[in-house]
Design an enzyme around this catalytic site. Structure first.
Site, short mmCIF file in Angstrom:
data_model
loop_
_atom_site.label_atom_id
_atom_site.label_comp_id
_atom_site.label_asym_id
_atom_site.label_seq_id
_atom_site.Cartn_x
_atom_site.Cartn_y
_atom_site.Cartn_z
N LYS A 198 0.84 -1.20 0.00
CA LYS A 198 0.00 0.00 0.00
C LYS A 198 0.87 1.25 0.00
O LYS A 198 1.95 1.26 0.63
CB LYS A 198 -0.90 -0.06 1.25
CG LYS A 198 -2.00 0.98 1.30
CD LYS A 198 -2.93 0.71 2.49
CE LYS A 198 -4.02 1.72 2.66
NZ LYS A 198 -4.92 1.40 3.80
N SER A 244 -9.76 -1.34 7.00
CA SER A 244 -9.24 -1.15 5.65
C SER A 244 -8.47 -2.32 5.04
O SER A 244 -8.14 -2.27 3.86
CB SER A 244 -8.36 0.09 5.60
OG SER A 244 -9.18 1.22 5.52
N SER A 278 -9.80 1.26 2.90
CA SER A 278 -8.97 2.07 2.05
C SER A 278 -7.91 1.29 1.27
O SER A 278 -7.34 1.82 0.32
CB SER A 278 -8.27 3.13 2.89
OG SER A 278 -7.41 2.52 3.85
#
Ligand code: GLN
Length: 491
Positions: A82, A181, A157
Site C-alpha cells: 500500500k 481497511s 482504504s
C-alpha cells in the site's frame, strides 16, 4: 514456466517453485510486473510500479538462493504494498496530492523485513487518501475498480492492494487497517486478509492516520499466504514505541490440518441484525453451519455496545488524524503552494490545495471533538466507550475462542454510491471498527457470493495475540470450500 501459470500460483507456491528451480525470482517478478502494467489501465490499482529496482532485487535474490544463502518460504516472491508504507527512494504518496512528490529517505520496518526475507516489492498500491475511506474513491490518483464487477468499488482504504490480488496480478500485498481497511476490501474483492493485534507489526514508516488504531497486515489468495507474510513482518521493533514483544509467529504447518472440533464460536446478534444484507447474513451463517457440522460449538450472544461503534471510532480516529496531519504545512516536505504571500498564508494554501474533501472533513471533525468546549462531550465519552467495548469483548472471549460475523453489511457498491453520502459510508464500517478500538486481531475470508455474483466476506475475531487460532479456523474453512479460489476474471 508460462506467464499465465506463474500468475495462477499462490505466494507460497511461487516460493516453492523458485526453491525447486522450476522458476526464477526474475521470471516471477517479470510476469507480475507485466500483468500489473497490462491491467492497471482497467483497474487503476497501483500508483507506482518499481520495475527496475524490483528486477535488480530479483536478480540478487536468485543469486543468494542459488548460493544457498537465502532459503525462507517466500524468498524471491513478488509483493505489492500500500502506498502509505515508506519505501526508501521510491514515491510514497498516501493517495494524496500533499504527498504527490514525497520520496522517503528511509524504509518502513515492514519493508526492511520483506527485503530480508528476499521478497521483491513490485508496486505501490492505490488507496483512499491517507487511508480515509471505504471505497478507494478518495484517492488523488483516481478510484480503483473492483475486478469482480463493472463500475464496482474494491472497498477501502486498501482497495488497490485487494484488487491486485483479485485480478491475479500479484499473489500477495500489504494493506493497513485503522477501522477495517484490510478486512473490508478483502471482503469486497474475494481475497483473504489479516488485521494483526495492535503492536505485533511495527508502524515505523507507516504514514500515520490514527496512531492508536493503525496496523499493517497482509492480503492474499489464501490464509496460508497471509499467515506466512505475517510471520515475516511481525515482531518487536525498537523504532516503534507501541510495538510489542508478545507477537507470536504462526505455525504454518499446524494450520494445514486444523480440526475445529470442540472450538467455541460466538455469534453477536447485533452483527446479524438490522441493516445487514440478507445474502451477507445467510452466507456467514452457512459458513458457521459448516463449522458446526465439523464439531464446533456455536452460540449466539448479545453485544449491545455495537451501537456505539461508529461514533466512538470516528471521534477517536478523527481526533488522532487531525493531530497527525498537522505536520503537513507546506514547509517541511510534501506539497507547497506557490501562491502564498507569507507563512500563515503558506500553511493555509498548502493545506487547502493539498488535501482532498474527505481528509479536510476529518481534520475539522477532529479539531471540533478536541476543542475545549466539546472535549468532555465527545472525546472523553469516546474513551469511556472504549473501556466498555473492551469489557464486552473480554466477556465474550472468556466464553468463546472465536467470535464470527460479517465483515461489512453489504457487498461491493457501485462507484459514487457512498461517496456522495459520507454518513452512509461511515455506517458501512459498523462490523470492523470495534476491533481496532481495542487492538485485537481479526481475519477476513471469502465465504460466498451474493445474487449478483459479488464476493461476501466472513470475519473471525479473537483475543489479543490469537492469530494462530484465527488463521487455523480460516484455514479449516478454506480446506473445505473454494470461495477463495474462484476467479474474478471468470465472470
Ligand atoms: N473506512 C474507515 C475509515 O474511513 C476505515 C479506514 C481504515 O481502516 N484505514 O476511516
Amino acid at each position: 514456466m508460462e506467464t499465465k501459470e506463474i500468475l495462477s500460483l499462490s505466494a507460497l507456491e511461487i516460493g516453492e517453485c523458485i526453491k525447486a528451480k522450476k522458476l526464477t525470482s526474475v521470471d516471477a517478478t517479470k510476469a507480475v510486473i507485466e500483468s500489473i502494467k497490462e491491467q492497471n489501465g482497467k483497474y487503476n490499482f497501483v500508483i507506482t510500479i518499481l520495475e527496475d529496482i524490483a528486477l535488480e532485487q530479483a536478480a540478487k535474490a536468485d543469486e543468494l538462493i542459488n548460493a544457498g544463502k537465502l532459503n525462507g518460504p517466500l524468498a524471491g516472491v513478488p509483493i505489492a504494498i500500500k502506498d502509505n508504507i515508506c519505501t526508501k527512494g521510491t514515491l510514497t504518496t498516501c493517495g494524496s496530492k500533499i504527498l504527490e512528490n514525497f520520496v522517503p529517505p528511509y524504509d518502513a520496518t515492514v519493508v526492511s523485513k520483506l527485503k530480508e526475507a528476499g521478497m521483491i516489492i513490485v508496486a505501490k498500491a492505490n488507496m483512499d487518501e491517507f487511508a480515509m475511506g471505504s471505497t478507494t474513491e478518495t484517492s488523488f490518483f483516481g478510484p480503483t475498480y473492483n475486478p469482480w464487477g463493472e463500475n464496482r468499488v474494491p472497498g477501502g482504504s486498501s482497495g488497490g492492494s485487494a484488487a491486485i490480488v483479485a485480478a491475479d496480478a500479484c499473489p500477495i500485498t500489504l494493506g493497513s487497517d485503522t477501522g477495517g481497511s484490510i478486512r473490508q476490501p478483502a471482503s469486497f474483492c474475494g481475497v483473504s486478509g489479516l488485521k494483526p493485534t495492535y503492536g505485533s507489526v511495527s508502524r515505523y514508516g507507516l504514514v500515520a492516520f490514527a496512531s492508536s488504531l493503525d496496523q499493517i497486515g497482509p492480503m492474499g489468495k489464501s490464509i496460508l499466504d497471509v499467515a506466512s507474510v505475517y510471520n515475516v513482518i511481525s515482531g518487536e521493533d525498537s523504532k516503534d514505541q507501541t510495538s510489542s514483544p508478545d507477537a507470536i509467529k504462526i505455525d504454518i504447518e499446524a494450520l494445514k490440518n486444523y480440526n475445529v472440533e470442540g472450538l467455541k464460536i460466538g455469534l453477536p446478534k447485533e452483527y446479524f441484525g438490522q441493516g445487514i444484507d440478507e445474502d451477507v447474513k445467510n452466507s456467514v451463517l452457512e459458513a458457521v453451519e459448516l463449522f458446526k457440522s465439523k464439531g464446533a460449538i456455536v452460540e449466539e450472544f448479545e453485544m449491545p455496545i455495537v451501537d456505539y461503534a461508529i461514533p466512538t471510532y470516528y471521534i477517536i480516529a478523527c481526533a488522532e488524524a487531525c493531530s497527525n496531519l498537522s505536520r503537513y504545512d507546506g514547509v517541511k516536505y510534501g506539497y507547497s503552494s506557490k501562491e502564498a504571500q507569507d507563512l500563515v498564508d503558506l500553511y493555509i494554501k498548502s493545506r487547502s490545495e493539498g488535501f482532498g474533501m474527505e481528509v479536510k472533513r476529518r481534520i475539522m471533525l477532529g479539531n471540533f471533538v478536541l476543542s475545549s468546549g466539546y472535549y468532555d462531550a465527545y472525546y472523553k465519552k469516546a474513551l469511556q466507550a472504549k473501556a466498555l467495548i473492551k469489557q464486552a469483548f473480554d466477556k465474550a472471549f472468556a466464553k468463546y475462542d472465536v467470535v464470527i460475523g460479517p465483515v461489512a453489511p453489504t457487498t461491493s457498491l457501485k462507484l459514487g454510491e457512498s461517496l456522495s453520502d459520507p454518513l452512509k459510508m461511515y455506517l458501512g464500517d459498523i462490523c470492523t471498527v470495534l476491533i481496532n478500538i481495542i487492538g485485537i486481531p481479526a481475519v477476513s475470508i471469502p465465504c460466498g457470493f451474493d445474487k449478483q455474483g459479488l464476493p461476501i466476506g466472513m470475519q473471525l475475531m479473537g483475543k489479543h495475540y490469537s492469530e494462530q487460532t484465527l488463521c487455523s479456523v480460516a484455514s479449516a474453512f478454506q480446506n473445505e470450500t473454494d470461495y477463495h479460489i474462484r476467479k474474478a476474471q471468470a465472470k
